[in-house]
Design a protein around this motif. Structure first.
Motif, PDB file in Angstrom:
ATOM      1  N   ALA A 327      43.546  44.152  36.490  1.00 13.62           N
ATOM      2  CA  ALA A 327      43.328  42.711  36.395  1.00 13.62           C
ATOM      3  C   ALA A 327      44.293  41.955  37.306  1.00 13.62           C
ATOM      4  O   ALA A 327      43.910  40.965  37.964  1.00 13.62           O
ATOM      5  CB  ALA A 327      43.477  42.244  34.952  1.00 13.62           C
ATOM      6  N   ALA A 328      45.532  42.405  37.379  1.00 16.10           N
ATOM      7  CA  ALA A 328      46.500  41.754  38.269  1.00 16.10           C
ATOM      8  C   ALA A 328      46.090  41.902  39.732  1.00 16.10           C
ATOM      9  O   ALA A 328      46.199  40.954  40.529  1.00 16.10           O
ATOM     10  CB  ALA A 328      47.893  42.335  38.040  1.00 16.10           C
ATOM     11  N   ASP A 329      45.602  43.103  40.104  1.00 20.89           N
ATOM     12  CA  ASP A 329      45.146  43.308  41.474  1.00 20.89           C
ATOM     13  C   ASP A 329      43.952  42.417  41.806  1.00 20.89           C
ATOM     14  O   ASP A 329      43.866  41.846  42.906  1.00 20.89           O
ATOM     15  CB  ASP A 329      44.776  44.777  41.692  1.00 20.89           C
ATOM     16  N   LEU A 330      43.026  42.293  40.874  1.00 20.57           N
ATOM     17  CA  LEU A 330      41.856  41.453  41.119  1.00 20.57           C
ATOM     18  C   LEU A 330      42.246  39.985  41.256  1.00 20.57           C
ATOM     19  O   LEU A 330      41.704  39.255  42.113  1.00 20.57           O
ATOM     20  CB  LEU A 330      40.837  41.627  39.990  1.00 20.57           C
ATOM     21  N   LEU A 331      43.183  39.528  40.452  1.00 21.90           N
ATOM     22  CA  LEU A 331      43.640  38.146  40.574  1.00 21.90           C
ATOM     23  C   LEU A 331      44.345  37.911  41.904  1.00 21.90           C
ATOM     24  O   LEU A 331      44.169  36.867  42.544  1.00 21.90           O
ATOM     25  CB  LEU A 331      44.566  37.802  39.409  1.00 21.90           C
ATOM     26  N   LEU A 332      45.138  38.899  42.344  1.00 23.84           N
ATOM     27  CA  LEU A 332      45.814  38.757  43.622  1.00 23.84           C
ATOM     28  C   LEU A 332      44.814  38.735  44.775  1.00 23.84           C
ATOM     29  O   LEU A 332      44.943  37.938  45.719  1.00 23.84           O
ATOM     30  CB  LEU A 332      46.815  39.900  43.815  1.00 23.84           C
ATOM     31  N   LEU A 333      43.792  39.587  44.716  1.00 23.22           N
ATOM     32  CA  LEU A 333      42.766  39.575  45.753  1.00 23.22           C
ATOM     33  C   LEU A 333      42.027  38.236  45.785  1.00 23.22           C
ATOM     34  O   LEU A 333      41.703  37.718  46.857  1.00 23.22           O
ATOM     35  CB  LEU A 333      41.773  40.714  45.517  1.00 23.22           C
ATOM     36  N   ALA A 334      41.733  37.697  44.601  1.00 24.45           N
ATOM     37  CA  ALA A 334      41.067  36.392  44.560  1.00 24.45           C
ATOM     38  C   ALA A 334      41.937  35.315  45.181  1.00 24.45           C
ATOM     39  O   ALA A 334      41.444  34.426  45.906  1.00 24.45           O
ATOM     40  CB  ALA A 334      40.725  36.033  43.119  1.00 24.45           C
ATOM     41  N   ARG A 335      43.230  35.384  44.950  1.00 22.79           N
ATOM     42  CA  ARG A 335      44.135  34.383  45.539  1.00 22.79           C
ATOM     43  C   ARG A 335      44.235  34.558  47.053  1.00 22.79           C
ATOM     44  O   ARG A 335      44.272  33.578  47.793  1.00 22.79           O
ATOM     45  CB  ARG A 335      45.513  34.507  44.899  1.00 22.79           C
ATOM     46  N   LEU A 336      44.244  35.832  47.505  1.00 24.92           N
ATOM     47  CA  LEU A 336      44.291  36.066  48.942  1.00 24.92           C
ATOM     48  C   LEU A 336      43.008  35.604  49.620  1.00 24.92           C
ATOM     49  O   LEU A 336      43.044  35.046  50.723  1.00 24.92           O
ATOM     50  CB  LEU A 336      44.531  37.556  49.216  1.00 24.92           C
ATOM     51  N   ASP A 337      41.872  35.843  48.987  1.00 25.63           N
ATOM     52  CA  ASP A 337      40.607  35.391  49.567  1.00 25.63           C
ATOM     53  C   ASP A 337      40.528  33.876  49.626  1.00 25.63           C
ATOM     54  O   ASP A 337      39.920  33.309  50.546  1.00 25.63           O
ATOM     55  CB  ASP A 337      39.437  35.943  48.764  1.00 25.63           C
ATOM     56  N   ALA A 338      41.115  33.202  48.640  1.00 26.45           N
ATOM     57  CA  ALA A 338      41.097  31.735  48.635  1.00 26.45           C
ATOM     58  C   ALA A 338      42.052  31.136  49.650  1.00 26.45           C
ATOM     59  O   ALA A 338      41.967  29.948  49.956  1.00 26.45           O
ATOM     60  CB  ALA A 338      41.435  31.209  47.240  1.00 26.45           C
ATOM     61  N   ALA A 339      42.971  31.964  50.196  1.00 25.39           N
ATOM     62  CA  ALA A 339      43.932  31.506  51.205  1.00 25.39           C
ATOM     63  C   ALA A 339      44.749  30.318  50.709  1.00 25.39           C
ATOM     64  O   ALA A 339      44.987  29.355  51.440  1.00 25.39           O
ATOM     65  CB  ALA A 339      43.234  31.168  52.513  1.00 25.39           C
ATOM     66  N   ASP A 340      45.169  30.374  49.454  1.00 26.59           N
ATOM     67  CA  ASP A 340      46.019  29.305  48.917  1.00 26.59           C
ATOM     68  C   ASP A 340      47.395  29.338  49.571  1.00 26.59           C
ATOM     69  O   ASP A 340      47.961  30.425  49.804  1.00 26.59           O
ATOM     70  CB  ASP A 340      46.167  29.465  47.403  1.00 26.59           C
ATOM     71  N   PRO A 341      47.977  28.195  49.888  1.00 27.76           N
ATOM     72  CA  PRO A 341      49.309  28.194  50.501  1.00 27.76           C
ATOM     73  C   PRO A 341      50.368  28.683  49.524  1.00 27.76           C
ATOM     74  O   PRO A 341      50.307  28.407  48.319  1.00 27.76           O
ATOM     75  CB  PRO A 341      49.528  26.726  50.883  1.00 27.76           C
ATOM     76  N   VAL A 342      51.322  29.434  50.029  1.00 31.06           N
ATOM     77  CA  VAL A 342      52.422  29.955  49.215  1.00 31.06           C
ATOM     78  C   VAL A 342      53.736  29.559  49.859  1.00 31.06           C
ATOM     79  O   VAL A 342      53.814  29.246  51.052  1.00 31.06           O
ATOM     80  CB  VAL A 342      52.337  31.492  49.078  1.00 31.06           C
ATOM     81  N   ALA A 343      54.765  29.566  49.048  1.00 30.30           N
ATOM     82  CA  ALA A 343      56.100  29.209  49.540  1.00 30.30           C
ATOM     83  C   ALA A 343      56.643  30.331  50.416  1.00 30.30           C
ATOM     84  O   ALA A 343      56.545  31.509  50.080  1.00 30.30           O
ATOM     85  CB  ALA A 343      57.037  28.949  48.364  1.00 30.30           C
ATOM     86  N   THR A 344      57.184  29.969  51.569  1.00 31.27           N
ATOM     87  CA  THR A 344      57.772  30.942  52.485  1.00 31.27           C
ATOM     88  C   THR A 344      59.230  30.607  52.715  1.00 31.27           C
ATOM     89  O   THR A 344      59.655  29.458  52.552  1.00 31.27           O
ATOM     90  CB  THR A 344      57.031  30.948  53.831  1.00 31.27           C
ATOM     91  N   GLU A 345      59.979  31.603  53.106  1.00 30.92           N
ATOM     92  CA  GLU A 345      61.401  31.439  53.383  1.00 30.92           C
ATOM     93  C   GLU A 345      61.829  32.457  54.410  1.00 30.92           C
ATOM     94  O   GLU A 345      61.098  33.418  54.714  1.00 30.92           O
ATOM     95  CB  GLU A 345      62.223  31.607  52.095  1.00 30.92           C
ATOM     96  N   LEU A 346      63.005  32.264  54.969  1.00 27.91           N
ATOM     97  CA  LEU A 346      63.548  33.197  55.949  1.00 27.91           C
ATOM     98  C   LEU A 346      64.181  34.368  55.205  1.00 27.91           C
ATOM     99  O   LEU A 346      65.118  34.181  54.416  1.00 27.91           O
ATOM    100  CB  LEU A 346      64.573  32.487  56.827  1.00 27.91           C
ATOM    101  N   LEU A 347      63.665  35.562  55.441  1.00 31.57           N
ATOM    102  CA  LEU A 347      64.073  36.738  54.678  1.00 31.57           C
ATOM    103  C   LEU A 347      64.639  37.801  55.612  1.00 31.57           C
ATOM    104  O   LEU A 347      64.153  37.990  56.733  1.00 31.57           O
ATOM    105  CB  LEU A 347      62.874  37.326  53.919  1.00 31.57           C
ATOM    106  N   ASP A 348      65.672  38.500  55.117  1.00 32.44           N
ATOM    107  CA  ASP A 348      66.186  39.708  55.766  1.00 32.44           C
ATOM    108  C   ASP A 348      65.451  40.894  55.168  1.00 32.44           C
ATOM    109  O   ASP A 348      65.672  41.268  54.012  1.00 32.44           O
ATOM    110  CB  ASP A 348      67.694  39.846  55.551  1.00 32.44           C
ATOM    111  N   LEU A 349      64.564  41.505  55.948  1.00 32.83           N
ATOM    112  CA  LEU A 349      63.730  42.568  55.412  1.00 32.83           C
ATOM    113  C   LEU A 349      64.558  43.781  55.005  1.00 32.83           C
ATOM    114  O   LEU A 349      64.204  44.474  54.035  1.00 32.83           O
ATOM    115  CB  LEU A 349      62.676  42.978  56.450  1.00 32.83           C
TER     116      LEU A 349
END
Length: 500
Positions: A327-349
């Motif tokens: 269910a979590a994977d399906l919700l994440l896929l739905a959010r990715l397909d909707a292309a909703d904006p998410v918060a971004t930041e400068l990260l040290d990988l």
């Protein structure tokens, strides 16, 4: 201050309704269809161009004919002047082409003339004198002009008849000081002007009408494929996305529009098929653990044996966790397909991935990490954490005894590689593994709890960060000669991206 506040409250004042009515009425008068607007615009432009050309043509024609008449009078005056300089003039001079010539002496006495032509044209032959100021319009004098052809000074004579162009010249000869007047009729100039104006008055409307007719027909023929495309698209619904619009063979903008519409319909049909396939696969994946969980609960109720409850509860908990993860994977896929904006930041990988790997102490196969320092990207912390988690989980399912994670900078991009020593991914399936609900080994994947969404989610996460994810073969000389190798590339941020 109050005035400034009022201006801020009302930055733009709309004109009164009465002032807007003429503009609305004008808009109603303008044609609405593209065909009518194109015809109106082309006809208006051609009409204006032809009108200006006609006016200029008439002006040039009038000027040229007037100049020819004047030059004729000048040539005749020059001939008589040359004759007067050499010998005595005869009383009668033949004037070619209707030209009137009069010669007077210094006292104004008539010396020579053309045969009785001056009387019929009403030419007044005054004594030569300095040009007088022009009289008001409508006065007795109708022409005065000064010009200097070939170094001789010719002064336009004062003429009562506007249909005459008269020039004069003074010479000294055997007869003393003589003044020669030469007059040429301008009737041909006026007649030619009237004829040209009449011809243009008839030809211009016909030409404008022809342009309007041709434009109307050509525009209608050009827009006919557009109407066919519109009618076909209007009939296409969500149940018949296989239909396509006709593509004309003109190879012009309309043809390219039809090709683009068909390409859009291809994408819509593919998206619809993917959506239906996704719903079917998700339903199947959800039905299996739910059926197993229901069976376990029914067995527990039918055989209430306290000794078997711990095993039944453990199995039920495992299936519940699987349902929760799915269910979590399906919700994440739905959010990715909707292309909703998410918060971004400068990260040290390197720091982020080190923390993710340190939080996995219970992995079946130990993970060997090689993380370069100072690899910075602009992204979402949760999504990049999920990216590494999915790639490592995939490697853990198939690895036999070794999993490697490598982070480096190559060609101005952050490169993340996750490798294992398992059976690997066959080359024909290296693109198919990123499709949703895809399992290369279905039985084994179900046993290990995979739903075939991990790599699909990982690719979507990378693409949302502007990167790429692919399955590649092991490089030559690698420590792991076999197994899967997943390579993700992310754009750098900060000084590294500017330097590259």
């Amino acid at each position: 201050m109050a005035d400034h506040d009022e201006e801020r409250v009302h930055p733009r004042r709309r004109p009164p309704r009465a002032a807007r009515r003429p503009h609305r009425a004008l808009r109603r008068l303008l044609p609405r269809s593209v065909r009518a607007r194109a015809t109106f615009a082309a006809t208006a432009v051609v009409a204006l161009a032809l009108s200006g050309t006609a006016v200029a043509l008439l002006g040039v024609l009038q000027a040229n004919l007037s100049r020819d008449v004047q030059q004729s009078a000048v040539r005749q005056a020059d001939k008589v002047a040359a004759l007067a300089e050499r010998e005595h003039l005869p009383p009668v001079i033949a004037g070619p082409g209707g030209t009137i010539v009069r010669v007077v002496d210094s006292d104004g006495k008539l010396v020579s003339t053309t045969p009785d032509l001056a009387v019929s044209y009403g030419v007044v032959l005054p004594r030569p004198q300095a040009p007088e100021p022009p009289q008001p319009p409508g006065g007795p004098l109708s022409y005065r002009q000064t010009f200097e052809p070939d170094g001789r000074a010719y002064v336009g004579a004062l003429v009562r008849d506007p249909e005459q162009r008269v020039v004069s010249v003074t010479v000294n000869g055997p007869d003393g000081e003589l003044t020669i007047y030469s007059a040429a009729p301008t009737g041909t100039v006026d007649a030619a002007g009237r004829t040209a104006a009449a011809a243009l008055a008839v030809a211009l409307p016909l030409l404008v009408a022809l342009v309007a007719l041709v434009t109307w027909r050509v525009t209608g023929r050009a827009l006919r494929p557009v109407e066919a495309i519109r009618s076909e698209v209007a009939e296409i619904t969500g149940h018949d996305l296989h239909r396509r619009v006709p593509v004309p063979r003109t190879a012009d903008e309309v043809s390219r529009l039809a090709v683009t519409v068909n390409a859009t319909l291809d994408r819509l049909e593919d998206a619809g098929q993917r959506q239906r396939r996704f719903i079917a696969d998700a339903s199947h994946e959800l039905r299996s653990p739910i059926a197993v969980l229901r069976t376990q609960l029914e067995v527990a109720l039918a055989h209430p044996d306290p000794e078997s409850w711990p095993e039944l509860l453990a199995d039920a908990l495992q299936d519940t966790v699987r349902l929760q993860d799915l269910a979590a994977d399906l919700l994440l896929l739905a959010r990715l397909d909707a292309a909703d904006p998410v918060a971004t930041e400068l990260l040290d990988l390197d720091v982020l991935f080190a923390d993710v790997l340190d939080a996995r102490p219970a992995d079946r196969v130990p993970v060997r990490a090689e993380l370069a320092d100072g690899v910075r990207v602009l992204g979402n912390r949760t999504w990049l954490t999920r990216l590494l988690t999915n790639l490592v989980d995939n490697a853990q399912r198939y690895a036999e005894g070794r999993v490697e994670v490598r982070l480096a900078v190559e060609d101005g991009a952050a490169v993340l590689e996750v490798r294992d020593d398992g059976p690997g991914i066959p080359e024909p399936d290296r693109e198919r593994v990123f499709e949703r609900f895809t399992r290369l080994d279905d039985a084994r994947s179900r046993e290990l709890g995979g739903a075939g969404l991990g790599l699909a989610i990982a690719r979507d996460l990378v693409e949302h960060h502007g990167g790429t994810l692919c399955a590649a073969g092991q490089p030559d000389g690698a420590e792991l000669p076999c197994g899967a190798r997943l390579v993700a590339r992310l754009p750098l941020a900060g000084p590294l991206s500017r330097a590259s």
